[in-house]
Motif scaffolding. Structure first.
Motif, PDB file in Angstrom:
ATOM      1  N   ILE A 120      -3.854   1.217   8.872  1.00 17.55           N
ATOM      2  CA  ILE A 120      -3.531   2.542   9.415  1.00 17.55           C
ATOM      3  C   ILE A 120      -2.892   3.414   8.339  1.00 17.55           C
ATOM      4  O   ILE A 120      -3.225   4.599   8.193  1.00 17.55           O
ATOM      5  N   GLN A 121      -1.965   2.839   7.575  1.00 14.30           N
ATOM      6  CA  GLN A 121      -1.293   3.607   6.529  1.00 14.30           C
ATOM      7  C   GLN A 121      -2.273   4.035   5.437  1.00 14.30           C
ATOM      8  O   GLN A 121      -2.176   5.146   4.905  1.00 14.30           O
ATOM      9  N   LYS A 157       5.271   0.666   6.614  1.00 12.57           N
ATOM     10  CA  LYS A 157       5.374   2.105   6.885  1.00 12.57           C
ATOM     11  C   LYS A 157       6.354   2.776   5.928  1.00 12.57           C
ATOM     12  O   LYS A 157       6.079   3.851   5.379  1.00 12.57           O
ATOM     13  N   ASP A 160      -5.429   4.615   5.902  1.00  8.90           N
ATOM     14  CA  ASP A 160      -6.203   5.707   6.494  1.00  8.90           C
ATOM     15  C   ASP A 160      -5.433   7.018   6.418  1.00  8.90           C
ATOM     16  O   ASP A 160      -6.007   8.085   6.202  1.00  8.90           O
ATOM     17  N   GLY A 161      -4.108   6.934   6.594  1.00  8.91           N
ATOM     18  CA  GLY A 161      -3.282   8.138   6.582  1.00  8.91           C
ATOM     19  C   GLY A 161      -3.245   8.829   5.239  1.00  8.91           C
ATOM     20  O   GLY A 161      -2.967  10.033   5.159  1.00  8.91           O
ATOM     21  N   LYS A 196      -5.355  11.907   4.812  1.00  9.07           N
ATOM     22  CA  LYS A 196      -5.010  13.090   5.607  1.00  9.07           C
ATOM     23  C   LYS A 196      -3.756  13.777   5.091  1.00  9.07           C
ATOM     24  O   LYS A 196      -3.129  14.546   5.801  1.00  9.07           O
ATOM     25  N   THR A 197      -3.351  13.461   3.865  1.00  5.54           N
ATOM     26  CA  THR A 197      -2.159  14.064   3.294  1.00  5.54           C
ATOM     27  C   THR A 197      -2.476  14.657   1.932  1.00  5.54           C
ATOM     28  O   THR A 197      -3.439  14.245   1.272  1.00  5.54           O
TER      29      THR A 197
END
Length: 235
Positions: free
Chosen positions: A82-83, A37, A85-86, A89-90
């Motif tokens: 998950i990271q 993270k 995927d993130g 969205k940025t």
């Protein structure tokens, strides 16, 4: 592969994060997920940036394949997915590159997130010639290096194999000098020590005999994987 990743980061003028399994795997419970993270948070903070995951198969191999897979390993893989995927969205520009010698062992979910899958083939004749000129340059004081013979004899060799051939050939004059010095009974002044001789033709022949190609064993699997999952340019 690592050099290609660094070249991409340099050409794109991005901050480069070179990550291996040892960089993000911790023996303490929960630390691996936190490190993943923090890595992506740092990459977003220093955007535009490039995250290079070297030997990614050591980090995110197929889940559920091994009964002995530890819970911590599954949590690490989940956090990495998950990271990634993130990133969609940025607005920050974070580019993820990964390299592996065993692409068929990667988790299917990671393969979907790595949108472009490019096979880096073995060096062709022109590339091998350039590598030999770089690693074994000809000088006025040495014999002319038979580059054409080297290129013809190293079909199927990888870049690291070629570097090993050059290293082995360059070490032969030093080994001859060491044998001479070890045979002397008395010590010699430093200014009277003989110099290392030039590379001879037999040194190159010996290096080729002692260094065999290492990448040809999985050549058919690479081609099959590239056929099934590789990104192809449509002309």
């Amino acid at each position: 592969q690592t050099m290609l990743a660094k070249a991409v980061a340099t050409e794109c003028k991005t901050t480069f994060f070179n990550i291996s399994a040892s960089s993000i795997v911790s023996k303490w419970r929960g630390d691996s997920e936190k490190l993943v993270k923090v890595l992506f948070e740092l990459a977003r903070h220093h955007a535009p940036s490039t995250i290079f995951l070297d030997e990614i198969d050591a980090i995110i191999s197929q889940r559920g394949e091994a009964r002995s897979e530890h819970e911590a390993s599954r949590r690490l893989k989940t956090e990495l997915l998950i990271q990634m995927d993130g990133l969609t969205k940025t607005d920050e520009l974070v580019f993820v590159l990964a390299a592996t010698n065993l692409p068929w062992e990667l988790d299917a979910a990671m393969l979907r997130r790595l949108e472009k899958r490019i096979l880096v083939p073995l060096p062709e004749a022109e590339a091998r010639h350039a590598m030999f000129e770089e690693f074994l340059p000809s000088t006025p004081d040495t014999m002319e290096i038979p580059y054409d013979v080297l290129v013809e004899s190293t079909e199927g060799y990888s870049g690291s194999d070629i570097r090993l051939v050059c290293k082995e050939a360059a070490m032969q004059p030093l080994r001859r000098l060491m044998a001479v010095l070890e045979g002397r009974q008395e010590e010699m002044p430093e200014d009277e020590l003989p110099e290392v001789g030039p590379i001879a033709a037999e040194d190159i022949e010996l290096a080729l005999r002692n260094t065999r190609p290492s990448a040809h064993l999985h050549a058919h699997r690479y081609e099959q994987f590239n056929q099934d999952y590789g990104s192809h340019v449509i002309g």
